[in-house]
Design a protein around this motif. Structure first.
Motif, PDB file in Angstrom:
ATOM      1  N   UNK A  82       0.817  -1.207   0.000  1.00 57.58           N
ATOM      2  CA  UNK A  82       0.000   0.000   0.000  1.00 57.58           C
ATOM      3  C   UNK A  82       0.848   1.253   0.000  1.00 57.58           C
ATOM      4  N   UNK A  83       2.032   1.140  -0.587  1.00 55.70           N
ATOM      5  CA  UNK A  83       2.955   2.273  -0.621  1.00 55.70           C
ATOM      6  C   UNK A  83       2.437   3.319  -1.604  1.00 55.70           C
ATOM      7  N   UNK A  84       2.323   4.553  -1.149  1.00 55.32           N
ATOM      8  CA  UNK A  84       1.845   5.645  -1.992  1.00 55.32           C
ATOM      9  C   UNK A  84       3.043   6.388  -2.566  1.00 55.32           C
ATOM     10  N   UNK A  85       3.259   6.235  -3.854  1.00 58.00           N
ATOM     11  CA  UNK A  85       4.371   6.911  -4.519  1.00 58.00           C
ATOM     12  C   UNK A  85       3.816   8.109  -5.291  1.00 58.00           C
ATOM     13  N   UNK A  86       3.964   9.329  -4.778  1.00 55.30           N
ATOM     14  CA  UNK A  86       3.453  10.504  -5.494  1.00 55.30           C
ATOM     15  C   UNK A  86       4.016  10.580  -6.909  1.00 55.30           C
ATOM     16  N   UNK A  87       3.167  10.874  -7.864  1.00 58.09           N
ATOM     17  CA  UNK A  87       3.582  10.880  -9.264  1.00 58.09           C
ATOM     18  C   UNK A  87       4.728  11.866  -9.517  1.00 58.09           C
ATOM     19  N   UNK A  88       4.659  13.026  -8.865  1.00 55.23           N
ATOM     20  CA  UNK A  88       5.719  14.017  -9.087  1.00 55.23           C
ATOM     21  C   UNK A  88       7.056  13.475  -8.619  1.00 55.23           C
ATOM     22  N   UNK A  89       7.059  12.799  -7.468  1.00 54.35           N
ATOM     23  CA  UNK A  89       8.305  12.233  -6.953  1.00 54.35           C
ATOM     24  C   UNK A  89       8.841  11.153  -7.891  1.00 54.35           C
ATOM     25  N   UNK A  90       7.959  10.293  -8.380  1.00 54.77           N
ATOM     26  CA  UNK A  90       8.404   9.249  -9.296  1.00 54.77           C
ATOM     27  C   UNK A  90       9.004   9.866 -10.559  1.00 54.77           C
ATOM     28  N   UNK A  91       8.359  10.909 -11.072  1.00 52.03           N
ATOM     29  CA  UNK A  91       8.911  11.583 -12.259  1.00 52.03           C
ATOM     30  C   UNK A  91      10.292  12.138 -11.972  1.00 52.03           C
ATOM     31  N   UNK A  92      10.455  12.740 -10.795  1.00 54.47           N
ATOM     32  CA  UNK A  92      11.758  13.297 -10.422  1.00 54.47           C
ATOM     33  C   UNK A  92      12.815  12.206 -10.370  1.00 54.47           C
ATOM     34  N   UNK A  93      12.490  11.094  -9.727  1.00 51.75           N
ATOM     35  CA  UNK A  93      13.451  10.009  -9.572  1.00 51.75           C
ATOM     36  C   UNK A  93      13.801   9.387 -10.922  1.00 51.75           C
ATOM     37  N   UNK A  94      12.800   9.188 -11.758  1.00 48.45           N
ATOM     38  CA  UNK A  94      13.050   8.549 -13.054  1.00 48.45           C
ATOM     39  C   UNK A  94      13.709   9.491 -14.055  1.00 48.45           C
ATOM     40  N   UNK A  95      13.729  10.782 -13.737  1.00 43.63           N
ATOM     41  CA  UNK A  95      14.343  11.751 -14.656  1.00 43.63           C
ATOM     42  C   UNK A  95      15.858  11.657 -14.677  1.00 43.63           C
ATOM     43  N   UNK A  96      16.425  10.977 -13.689  1.00 44.92           N
ATOM     44  CA  UNK A  96      17.879  10.881 -13.610  1.00 44.92           C
ATOM     45  C   UNK A  96      18.522  12.025 -12.860  1.00 44.92           C
ATOM     46  N   UNK A  97      17.703  12.831 -12.183  1.00 46.63           N
ATOM     47  CA  UNK A  97      18.239  13.952 -11.407  1.00 46.63           C
ATOM     48  C   UNK A  97      19.169  13.455 -10.299  1.00 46.63           C
ATOM     49  N   UNK A  98      18.851  12.278  -9.749  1.00 51.44           N
ATOM     50  CA  UNK A  98      19.641  11.692  -8.678  1.00 51.44           C
ATOM     51  C   UNK A  98      20.237  10.361  -9.122  1.00 51.44           C
ATOM     52  N   UNK A  99      21.346  10.025  -8.488  1.00 49.67           N
ATOM     53  CA  UNK A  99      21.924   8.693  -8.601  1.00 49.67           C
ATOM     54  C   UNK A  99      21.610   8.000  -7.285  1.00 49.67           C
ATOM     55  N   UNK A 100      20.693   7.030  -7.306  1.00 50.03           N
ATOM     56  CA  UNK A 100      20.238   6.380  -6.078  1.00 50.03           C
ATOM     57  C   UNK A 100      20.820   4.979  -6.033  1.00 50.03           C
ATOM     58  N   UNK A 101      21.626   4.711  -5.022  1.00 47.57           N
ATOM     59  CA  UNK A 101      22.342   3.440  -4.916  1.00 47.57           C
ATOM     60  C   UNK A 101      22.222   2.910  -3.497  1.00 47.57           C
ATOM     61  N   UNK A 102      22.648   1.679  -3.316  1.00 48.48           N
ATOM     62  CA  UNK A 102      22.639   1.066  -1.989  1.00 48.48           C
ATOM     63  C   UNK A 102      24.059   0.723  -1.556  1.00 48.48           C
ATOM     64  N   UNK A 103      24.349   0.995  -0.297  1.00 47.52           N
ATOM     65  CA  UNK A 103      25.586   0.529   0.349  1.00 47.52           C
ATOM     66  C   UNK A 103      26.871   1.041  -0.290  1.00 47.52           C
ATOM     67  N   UNK A 104      26.804   2.173  -0.970  1.00 45.99           N
ATOM     68  CA  UNK A 104      28.044   2.741  -1.522  1.00 45.99           C
ATOM     69  C   UNK A 104      28.902   3.300  -0.395  1.00 45.99           C
ATOM     70  N   UNK A 105      28.279   3.988   0.561  1.00 44.80           N
ATOM     71  CA  UNK A 105      29.020   4.532   1.701  1.00 44.80           C
ATOM     72  C   UNK A 105      28.103   4.524   2.914  1.00 44.80           C
ATOM     73  N   UNK A 106      27.988   3.340   3.530  1.00 41.47           N
ATOM     74  CA  UNK A 106      27.081   3.169   4.661  1.00 41.47           C
ATOM     75  C   UNK A 106      27.443   4.101   5.812  1.00 41.47           C
ATOM     76  N   UNK A 107      28.725   4.142   6.166  1.00 37.00           N
ATOM     77  CA  UNK A 107      29.117   4.959   7.322  1.00 37.00           C
ATOM     78  C   UNK A 107      28.829   6.438   7.092  1.00 37.00           C
ATOM     79  N   UNK A 108      29.077   6.931   5.898  1.00 36.30           N
ATOM     80  CA  UNK A 108      28.774   8.334   5.611  1.00 36.30           C
ATOM     81  C   UNK A 108      27.287   8.596   5.741  1.00 36.30           C
ATOM     82  N   UNK A 109      26.467   7.623   5.376  1.00 34.43           N
ATOM     83  CA  UNK A 109      25.016   7.787   5.459  1.00 34.43           C
ATOM     84  C   UNK A 109      24.548   7.859   6.906  1.00 34.43           C
ATOM     85  N   UNK A 110      25.004   6.947   7.741  1.00 37.93           N
ATOM     86  CA  UNK A 110      24.564   6.974   9.135  1.00 37.93           C
ATOM     87  C   UNK A 110      25.105   8.215   9.849  1.00 37.93           C
TER      88      UNK A 110
END
Length: 239
Positions: free
Chosen positions: A57-85
């Protein structure tokens, strides 16, 4: 943070908190927080009402999805865990203090080294601008904290997290407490007894954390995020 459980660790060795103990605690519904970032103490929490974000039941706002899919951000996992925390622990306007102390950072970095803690990171022009981290056990993911240094940066990480968890077969996204911010994505609160039933079922699920290095993972996550657009269904988290 309103419902403190009975267990406290004074930091004087009375209770040795290890990564193994952390995993056992999460598995029965407990989670640790520090009174403030300047102390070495840890308190254990078991709220009467638990926040969850139903993955079906996750609500993904359309504007946010458009922003993410536009390539504005590089979204990755575990590239720098310590920097994130550490970014989650850092003071920010309107959040001058946090509950993440050096002891928590050390423990979660150890959990990350064991493959139980993960970060989802939002990068822009080579700079870490947002992200979140949490603990994965079985089919449950326990979200801990997030930060943002650019508009939509933490929301983009949350969207990617939901896509990753759905793709990996996870069934529970624990947010600890419910907030108005999470409610806009479908977040709800349920009684602890119901939460613990859902937790017990989720722990037996053989979910997998998607590996960004594997061929096809990035495309599959992108497709899952696109599928989440407007896919909100009302869910009361029953069960």
């Amino acid at each position: 943070m309103t419902s403190q459980d009975s267990g406290q660790d004074s930091g004087d060795g009375a209770m040795a908190v290890t990564p193994d103990l952390m995993i056992r605690a999460y598995s029965v519904g407990l989670f640790p927080m520090a009174p403030d970032a300047g102390t070495d103490h840890l308190d254990w929490y078991d709220p009467q009402m638990r926040g969850i974000l139903p993955l079906d039941g996750f609500h993904a706002p359309r504007r946010l999805v458009r922003t993410v899919l536009s390539g504005q951000f590089d979204i990755v996992a575990d590239r720098d865990f310590e920097a994130t925390i550490r970014a989650c622990a850092a003071p920010a306007p309107g959040r001058e203090t946090t509950w993440i102390n050096d002891r928590i950072i050390r423990l979660f970095c150890e959990l990350h080294a064991r493959g139980h803690a993960h970060s989802v990171e939002t990068w822009q022009d080579g700079r870490l601008v947002g992200g979140l981290y949490g603990v994965a056990i079985g089919g449950a993911f326990f979200g801990e904290s997030m930060f943002s240094r650019a508009r939509d940066a933490s929301k983009a990480a949350l969207l990617s997290l939901a896509a990753r968890l759905r793709l990996g077969g996870f069934t529970l996204l624990d947010t600890q407490f419910g907030t108005s911010h999470l409610a806009q994505f479908g977040g709800i609160e349920i009684p602890a007894r119901r939460y613990k039933r859902r937790l017990a079922r989720a722990l037996s699920v053989p979910a997998r954390w998607p590996d960004d290095r594997a061929a096809g993972t990035a495309g599959a996550i992108r497709d899952e995020m696109a599928a989440l657009r407007g896919a909100f269904r009302t869910s009361d988290g029953s069960g």
